[in-house]
Design a protein around this motif. Structure first.
Motif, PDB file in Angstrom:
ATOM      1  N   ALA A 184       0.848  -1.194   0.000  1.00 27.84           N
ATOM      2  CA  ALA A 184       0.000   0.000   0.000  1.00 27.84           C
ATOM      3  C   ALA A 184       0.884   1.245   0.000  1.00 27.84           C
ATOM      4  CB  ALA A 184      -0.919  -0.007   1.214  1.00 27.84           C
ATOM      5  N   VAL A 185       1.258   1.678  -1.179  1.00 31.87           N
ATOM      6  CA  VAL A 185       2.068   2.884  -1.340  1.00 31.87           C
ATOM      7  C   VAL A 185       1.173   3.980  -1.899  1.00 31.87           C
ATOM      8  CG1 VAL A 185       4.058   3.923  -2.476  1.00 31.87           C
ATOM      9  CG2 VAL A 185       4.157   1.531  -1.730  1.00 31.87           C
ATOM     10  N   ILE A 186       1.028   5.053  -1.134  1.00 33.22           N
ATOM     11  CA  ILE A 186       0.150   6.152  -1.538  1.00 33.22           C
ATOM     12  C   ILE A 186       0.898   7.479  -1.397  1.00 33.22           C
ATOM     13  CG2 ILE A 186      -1.946   4.909  -0.863  1.00 33.22           C
ATOM     14  CD1 ILE A 186      -1.994   6.730   1.661  1.00 33.22           C
ATOM     15  N   TRP A 187       0.354   8.526  -2.023  1.00 30.86           N
ATOM     16  CA  TRP A 187       0.915   9.857  -1.854  1.00 30.86           C
ATOM     17  C   TRP A 187       0.539  10.389  -0.469  1.00 30.86           C
ATOM     18  CZ3 TRP A 187       4.434  13.151  -2.885  1.00 30.86           C
ATOM     19  CH2 TRP A 187       4.285  14.501  -2.554  1.00 30.86           C
ATOM     20  N   SER A 188       1.547  10.772   0.315  1.00 28.43           N
ATOM     21  CA  SER A 188       1.322  11.339   1.638  1.00 28.43           C
ATOM     22  C   SER A 188       1.594  12.840   1.582  1.00 28.43           C
ATOM     23  CB  SER A 188       2.236  10.684   2.675  1.00 28.43           C
ATOM     24  OG  SER A 188       2.128  11.348   3.921  1.00 28.43           O
ATOM     25  N   PRO A 189       0.564  13.679   1.552  1.00 28.73           N
ATOM     26  CA  PRO A 189       0.779  15.129   1.464  1.00 28.73           C
ATOM     27  C   PRO A 189       1.553  15.679   2.658  1.00 28.73           C
ATOM     28  CG  PRO A 189      -1.500  14.564   0.957  1.00 28.73           C
ATOM     29  CD  PRO A 189      -0.863  13.337   1.516  1.00 28.73           C
ATOM     30  N   THR A 190       1.326  15.126   3.841  1.00 30.97           N
ATOM     31  CA  THR A 190       1.996  15.648   5.028  1.00 30.97           C
ATOM     32  C   THR A 190       3.477  15.281   5.062  1.00 30.97           C
ATOM     33  OG1 THR A 190       1.242  13.696   6.264  1.00 30.97           O
ATOM     34  CG2 THR A 190      -0.118  15.689   6.392  1.00 30.97           C
ATOM     35  N   LYS A 191       3.819  14.123   4.494  1.00 34.44           N
ATOM     36  CA  LYS A 191       5.227  13.712   4.444  1.00 34.44           C
ATOM     37  C   LYS A 191       5.924  14.247   3.197  1.00 34.44           C
ATOM     38  CE  LYS A 191       4.308   9.341   6.853  1.00 34.44           C
ATOM     39  NZ  LYS A 191       4.318   7.859   6.727  1.00 34.44           N
ATOM     40  N   ARG A 192       5.126  14.741   2.232  1.00 43.52           N
ATOM     41  CA  ARG A 192       5.656  15.254   0.959  1.00 43.52           C
ATOM     42  C   ARG A 192       6.382  14.164   0.183  1.00 43.52           C
ATOM     43  NH1 ARG A 192       3.142  19.141   4.045  1.00 43.52           N
ATOM     44  NH2 ARG A 192       3.509  21.236   3.290  1.00 43.52           N
ATOM     45  N   CYS A 193       5.871  12.949   0.235  1.00 41.93           N
ATOM     46  CA  CYS A 193       6.496  11.844  -0.506  1.00 41.93           C
ATOM     47  C   CYS A 193       5.498  10.698  -0.607  1.00 41.93           C
ATOM     48  CB  CYS A 193       7.773  11.371   0.191  1.00 41.93           C
ATOM     49  SG  CYS A 193       7.482  10.604   1.806  1.00 41.93           S
ATOM     50  N   TYR A 194       5.838   9.708  -1.430  1.00 35.13           N
ATOM     51  CA  TYR A 194       5.044   8.482  -1.465  1.00 35.13           C
ATOM     52  C   TYR A 194       5.443   7.634  -0.266  1.00 35.13           C
ATOM     53  CZ  TYR A 194       3.302   9.742  -6.026  1.00 35.13           C
ATOM     54  OH  TYR A 194       2.676  10.399  -7.051  1.00 35.13           O
ATOM     55  N   SER A 195       4.452   7.065   0.390  1.00 33.95           N
ATOM     56  CA  SER A 195       4.701   6.392   1.659  1.00 33.95           C
ATOM     57  C   SER A 195       4.024   5.027   1.689  1.00 33.95           C
ATOM     58  CB  SER A 195       4.164   7.259   2.813  1.00 33.95           C
ATOM     59  OG  SER A 195       4.269   6.598   4.049  1.00 33.95           O
ATOM     60  N   GLY A 196       4.740   4.038   2.199  1.00 35.85           N
ATOM     61  CA  GLY A 196       4.153   2.721   2.413  1.00 35.85           C
ATOM     62  C   GLY A 196       3.343   2.717   3.705  1.00 35.85           C
ATOM     63  N   GLU A 197       2.126   2.229   3.628  1.00 35.42           N
ATOM     64  CA  GLU A 197       1.238   2.224   4.782  1.00 35.42           C
ATOM     65  C   GLU A 197       0.858   0.796   5.155  1.00 35.42           C
ATOM     66  OE1 GLU A 197       0.473   5.073   6.306  1.00 35.42           O
ATOM     67  OE2 GLU A 197       1.587   6.225   4.802  1.00 35.42           O
ATOM     68  N   ILE A 198       0.695   0.543   6.438  1.00 37.45           N
ATOM     69  CA  ILE A 198       0.190  -0.758   6.901  1.00 37.45           C
ATOM     70  C   ILE A 198      -1.322  -0.632   7.006  1.00 37.45           C
ATOM     71  CG2 ILE A 198       0.324  -2.533   8.683  1.00 37.45           C
ATOM     72  CD1 ILE A 198       3.066  -1.448   9.441  1.00 37.45           C
ATOM     73  N   ASN A 199      -1.976  -0.771   5.888  1.00 35.41           N
ATOM     74  CA  ASN A 199      -3.421  -0.569   5.814  1.00 35.41           C
ATOM     75  C   ASN A 199      -3.926  -1.210   4.532  1.00 35.41           C
ATOM     76  OD1 ASN A 199      -6.060   0.300   5.726  1.00 35.41           O
ATOM     77  ND2 ASN A 199      -5.600   2.479   6.015  1.00 35.41           N
ATOM     78  N   MET A 200      -4.635  -2.310   4.659  1.00 35.55           N
ATOM     79  CA  MET A 200      -5.160  -2.986   3.472  1.00 35.55           C
ATOM     80  C   MET A 200      -6.357  -2.260   2.876  1.00 35.55           C
ATOM     81  SD  MET A 200      -3.173  -5.459   2.827  1.00 35.55           S
ATOM     82  CE  MET A 200      -4.160  -6.123   1.488  1.00 35.55           C
ATOM     83  N   HIS A 201      -6.927  -1.332   3.625  1.00 32.21           N
ATOM     84  CA  HIS A 201      -8.146  -0.675   3.157  1.00 32.21           C
ATOM     85  C   HIS A 201      -7.839   0.637   2.441  1.00 32.21           C
ATOM     86  CE1 HIS A 201     -10.791  -3.636   5.021  1.00 32.21           C
ATOM     87  NE2 HIS A 201      -9.880  -3.677   5.982  1.00 32.21           N
ATOM     88  N   LEU A 202      -6.896   0.543   1.515  1.00 38.17           N
ATOM     89  CA  LEU A 202      -6.566   1.629   0.597  1.00 38.17           C
ATOM     90  C   LEU A 202      -6.689   1.054  -0.818  1.00 38.17           C
ATOM     91  CD1 LEU A 202      -3.391   2.964   2.446  1.00 38.17           C
ATOM     92  CD2 LEU A 202      -5.696   3.949   2.516  1.00 38.17           C
ATOM     93  N   PRO A 203      -7.914   0.799  -1.274  1.00 36.85           N
ATOM     94  CA  PRO A 203      -8.107   0.068  -2.536  1.00 36.85           C
ATOM     95  C   PRO A 203      -7.523   0.756  -3.759  1.00 36.85           C
ATOM     96  CG  PRO A 203     -10.189   0.957  -1.717  1.00 36.85           C
ATOM     97  CD  PRO A 203      -9.195   1.119  -0.619  1.00 36.85           C
TER      98      PRO A 203
END
Length: 259
Positions: free
Chosen positions: A131-150
């Motif tokens: 689950a790699v998504i754009w993180s506006p607060t981190k200003r980068c693409y971030s891997g998340e431990i969250n399966m509910h990011l379809p």
């Protein structure tokens, strides 16, 4: 709390009405439908939370599963166990109760899908499509431990017996032709969400998102983008490359080819 294998399916790629299957080594199965991701106010629809006939009830009708221990024994810490599963998903079950019609499986079509392997009561997680998504607060693409990011899931591409598509190209070389607008819509969704978390209910423009540093640099180039209020919510429209995507405040994503 068992170790399990989990399967997530979004045939329409719309982030709403997606299905989840959890299964352990004893072939104990839990099926549920998520009307939308939890972080968007979504909830579970299943036989666990409601009885048949109630609004919150959903269950599969034609699914088949099996599990087998192939090495060692379960629940013996001194002897590591290995197990495998076989799952036959019903197309009708996976396509049901979606706000947008997903495609019936056919050569050349695709669904969004992901797999998760959970061990040690959730302390160990393996994911097929991270689950790699754009993180506006981190200003980068971030891997998340969250399966509910379809919007971050991978794809299953339907091919013929030789693994080829209608144009005879190999299925493993397939890429989503709508990806630029699909991806941009998700990026903008996260950016608007972050902006409003900080500023309140103000609906920003694309220029304000850029000024706030909430969008990735040198991306979204060549796309027509609009952010518009819709009743008490909003919609983000992205057009480019012969495709159009629209994503709402609750992450309902629609993608269409422009003629």
């Amino acid at each position: 709390e068992d170790s399990d294998i989990e399967v997530f399916v979004d045939p329409a790629g719309c982030c709403h009405g997606y299905k989840e299957l959890e299964m352990n080594a004893l072939n104990t199965v839990w099926n549920l439908l998520l009307n939308r991701p939890y972080m968007d106010g979504g909830g579970e629809f299943s036989g666990r939370v409601a009885k048949e006939g109630e609004a919150a009830h959903w269950d599969v009708k034609n699914q088949r599963t099996a599990a087998r221990v192939t090495r060692g024994k379960l629940h013996h810490a001194a002897e590591a166990a290995q197990w495998c599963v076989e799952i036959a998903l019903s197309h009708a079950d996976m396509l049901s109760r979606s706000p947008i019609d997903g495609p019936l499986p056919a050569v050349g079509r695709s669904w969004r899908i992901n797999f998760s392997r959970v061990e040690k009561k959730g302390h160990v997680n393996w994911v097929w499509s991270p689950a790699v998504i754009w993180s506006p607060t981190k200003r980068c693409y971030s891997g998340e431990i969250n399966m509910h990011l379809p919007d971050s899931w991978g794809y299953v591409v339907f091919a013929d017996a030789e693994g080829r598509l209608p144009d005879h190209s190999p299925a493993d070389a397939w890429r989503d032709p709508a990806w630029p607008v699909r991806h941009a819509a998700a990026v903008l969704y996260y950016a608007v969400r972050a902006f409003r978390d900080e500023k309140g209910s103000i609906l920003p423009s694309v220029a304000e998102l850029r000024e706030a540093g909430l969008l990735p640099e040198n991306e979204l180039v060549g796309l027509d983008i609009s952010i518009s209020p819709v009743d008490t919510n909003y919609a983000i429209d992205v057009v480019g490359g012969g495709w159009a995507a629209c994503i709402t405040q609750e992450r309902l994503l629609t993608v269409q080819r422009r003629i």
